[in-house]
Design an enzyme around this catalytic site. Structure first.
Site, PDB file in Angstrom:
ATOM      1  N   HIS A 138       3.105  -2.218   4.143  1.00  0.00           N
ATOM      2  CA  HIS A 138       3.339  -0.790   3.909  1.00  0.00           C
ATOM      3  C   HIS A 138       4.847  -0.517   3.914  1.00  0.00           C
ATOM      4  O   HIS A 138       5.366   0.091   4.845  1.00  0.00           O
ATOM      5  CB  HIS A 138       2.672   0.045   5.011  1.00  0.00           C
ATOM      6  CG  HIS A 138       1.185  -0.038   5.030  1.00  0.00           C
ATOM      7  ND1 HIS A 138       0.495  -1.021   5.702  1.00  0.00           N
ATOM      8  CD2 HIS A 138       0.249   0.739   4.455  1.00  0.00           C
ATOM      9  CE1 HIS A 138      -0.814  -0.837   5.536  1.00  0.00           C
ATOM     10  NE2 HIS A 138      -0.989   0.227   4.794  1.00  0.00           N
ATOM     11  N   ASP A 148       0.827  -1.208   0.000  1.00  0.00           N
ATOM     12  CA  ASP A 148       0.000   0.000   0.000  1.00  0.00           C
ATOM     13  C   ASP A 148       0.864   1.261   0.000  1.00  0.00           C
ATOM     14  O   ASP A 148       2.038   1.221   0.315  1.00  0.00           O
ATOM     15  CB  ASP A 148      -0.830   0.041   1.291  1.00  0.00           C
ATOM     16  CG  ASP A 148      -2.220  -0.548   1.098  1.00  0.00           C
ATOM     17  OD1 ASP A 148      -2.530  -1.017  -0.015  1.00  0.00           O
ATOM     18  OD2 ASP A 148      -2.982  -0.543   2.068  1.00  0.00           O
TER      19      ASP A 148
END
Lengths: 286, 286
Positions: free
Chosen positions: A222, A22
Site C-alpha cells: 500500500h 493497492d
C-alpha cells in the site's frame, strides 16, 4: 495438466510474482506513491478504488500501466469517507458513506445494489481510459461470503478478467470452494496469495521472497507518500510510507528477488491468457 | 428605522466586517488553513462544504468556531470531485459528481432534488456537531436564479439562519429583488458583499479596508496551505496560500483594520439577532 506458470510461458518450477499496489485513488499521497512504485519501483500491478476522492486524479495521470479495479464497498476511515457511485441506499451507513466494516456491509447490503454498483465501478474505470487488468476486492468483502463471491465471479466472467483469490489453505476457513468455482468458469487467479493482514507488507515480503513457492504468487503493498494529508486521516500512514520506500527505493529487495530467481509479471499476462483460453479450460493451479 | 449595525449594538456609522473563510471541508490543506485563519488569524467565520471529501475531518476538529454551511451543488475541479449526499440524479454530471458549472446545474437540476439535497447538507452539519451560523452558496448558484433563490430563502427561514447575499448594486443585474424578498421573510444578511471574482482576495481586501462603508460588510477568503495535495487539483492553489498568509500571518492587515476603525464580527451575531426578532421586523439594511 498444464500449470498456470507453464501456460504463461515459464518453466514448471518457475517462481513468478505479481507485486500489486493497492489503493490507487485513495488520496493524493497514495496516487503519487503508487505511480512511483509502478514506474520507478518494483510494483508490477496496481488496483484502483473508483469511488474514492482521488480516483479521477489517478485517471488523469494514467499512462497505460497494469491497473485493475479494487472493487470497493467499504470506507473504513473515521474522518475520510467515500460512498457508492450508484443509487444504493443499502450500501450507505447512517453517515452517508459506505459502511466502515465488512460485517456492517454483509448484514445490510442488497445484492442487486451490490451488483449494479460494482459493475458501474468497472465501467467507470474503463470510461476513464484504464485498460483494466484484473479485479480484486477491498477488505476482501467479496471473497468471504458466497453470495458476494457470486457477484465477484460474474464480473470476472463478463469482463474477461482474472481475480485475486485467497490461497488454497484459506479455502477451508472461508467455507466454500471459491477457487474451484472460479476455475470452473475459466477465471484465472494466482496460485498463492500472501495475506498481509492490514497495511504494511515488509515482513510478509521478506518472509515470502526467502521461501517463494513454485507457481504464481501475488503480494500486495500500500504505497503512499508521507504527507500531512495522509497523516490526517490514516492511522496506518507510516506503514504505507514504509511500503512505498520498500518497493521504490530499497536497495536490497531487487537483489533478493534476483537471488531467489523470481520472475515479475503483472495481472495483464493472466488476463491475456484467460481471454485466449476457451471457457472451462483445463488448467491446474498449483 | 434601525440599521442592521445599530440592531447589532454598534453606532449608526460603525464599519463592521465579517471576514469569512470559504471552502472548509474541500481538502486537507483547506481544513488546516481555515482553522488556522479562524484560530490564529483574523477570519471570524467559515463555511463548510458538506459533500466534500474532507468535511468529516473538518467536523472532527471543530471546537465551536463560527461556521456556516456553504451550500454546494457544483464540483468545479477537473480531477477532484464530489457529489450529492442524497439520491439526486439531476445533480450528477455524466462523470458521477456534481456538475462543474452553474450553467450545467441550472439547466438540468430538478428543484425537488435541490431542496432535499441542500436540507440534508444543513442537517448533516448539525448532526456532526456544528453550531451552524449561516448559509451561503458555492459559486453563487443559489443567488442568481429566482427558483434556486426560493430554496435558499426557505432554508434560511426554516433553520433561522442569516445568509450571504449580493450587494444592492448587483440586484439589478441579477434581475429579481433578492434582498427585499429576504428582508420580508425576516432573514438577515450583510449590508455589503465584496465580490472577489474567483479565488484570491488580497486586492479586494486592501481596497475595501481603505474605503469601508458604514454598515455590515462581508469579505471572503479561501485559505489553504501549500501542500502537494492542494497543488495537484487546484489551479488556484497559490491564491489560496496567499489568502491564508494574508489573514493569518500578515503584519499589516491588523493595523489597517485598526486604523480604519473596523469592528470584526461573525455570522453568529446576525443569527442571534435574527432569531430574537419577530418575522418581518422593521430593519433597514444600509
Amino acid at each position: 495438466m498444464t500449470s498456470l506458470a507453464e501456460a504463461l510461458g515459464f518453466a514448471p518450477d518457475a517462481r513468478v510474482l505479481i507485486l500489486n499496489a493497492d489503493d490507487l485513488g485513495l488520496s493524493h499521497a497514495a496516487n503519487v506513491g503508487t505511480y512511483e512504485a509502478l514506474r520507478s519501483g518494483l510494483a508490477t500491478s496496481a488496483s484502483l478504488m473508483v469511488p474514492c476522492p482521488w480516483s479521477r486524479e489517478a485517471a488523469s495521470r494514467y499512462r497505460g500501466e497494469d491497473v485493475g479495479v479494487h472493487l470497493t464497498l467499504n470506507a473504513e476511515h473515521e474522518r475520510y469517507r467515500w460512498g457508492p457511485i450508484t443509487q444504493a441506499p443499502s450500501l450507505l451507513d447512517g453517515d452517508g458513506g459506505f459502511p466502515r466494516t465488512v460485517d456492517d456491509l454483509w448484514d445490510h447490503a442488497d445484492l442487486d445494489e451490490v451488483r449494479r454498483e460494482l459493475r458501474a465501478q468497472v465501467e467507470r474505470a474503463i470510461l476513464w481510459g484504464f485498460d483494466v487488468s484484473h479485479l480484486d476486492s477491498h477488505m476482501s468483502a467479496l471473497q468471504l461470503r458466497p453470495e458476494f463471491f457470486d457477484v465477484y465471479l460474474d464480473l470476472a466472467v463478463d469482463f474477461g478478467l482474472p481475480i485475486r483469490l485467497s490461497g488454497a489453505s484459506s479455502e477451508r476457513a472461508i467455507g466454500f470452494p471459491c477457487r474451484r468455482l472460479a476455475a470452473e468458469e475459466g477465471v484465472l487467479f494466482p496460485d498463492h496469495l500472501v495475506a498481509v493482514g492490514g497495511v504494511g507488507s515488509r515482513r510478509a515480503i521478506e518472509r515470502t521472497v526467502r521461501a517463494l513457492r513454485p507457481g504464481v504468487t501475488e503480494l500486495y503493498v500500500h504505497p503512499a507518500l508521507d504527507t500531512p494529508e495522509q497523516r490526517a486521516f490514516d492511522e496506518d500512514w507510516a506503514a504505507r510510507v514504509d511500503d512505498h520506500h520498500l518497493v521504490t527505493f530499497d536497495a536490497e529487495l531487487p537483489a533478493r528477488l534476483r537471488r531467489a530467481g523470481v520472475e515479475l509479471i503483472g495481472y495483464r499476462q493472466l488476463r491475456e491468457l484467460q481471454r485466449s483460453l476457451a471457457p472451462r479450460a483445463e488448467l491446474q493451479n498449483n
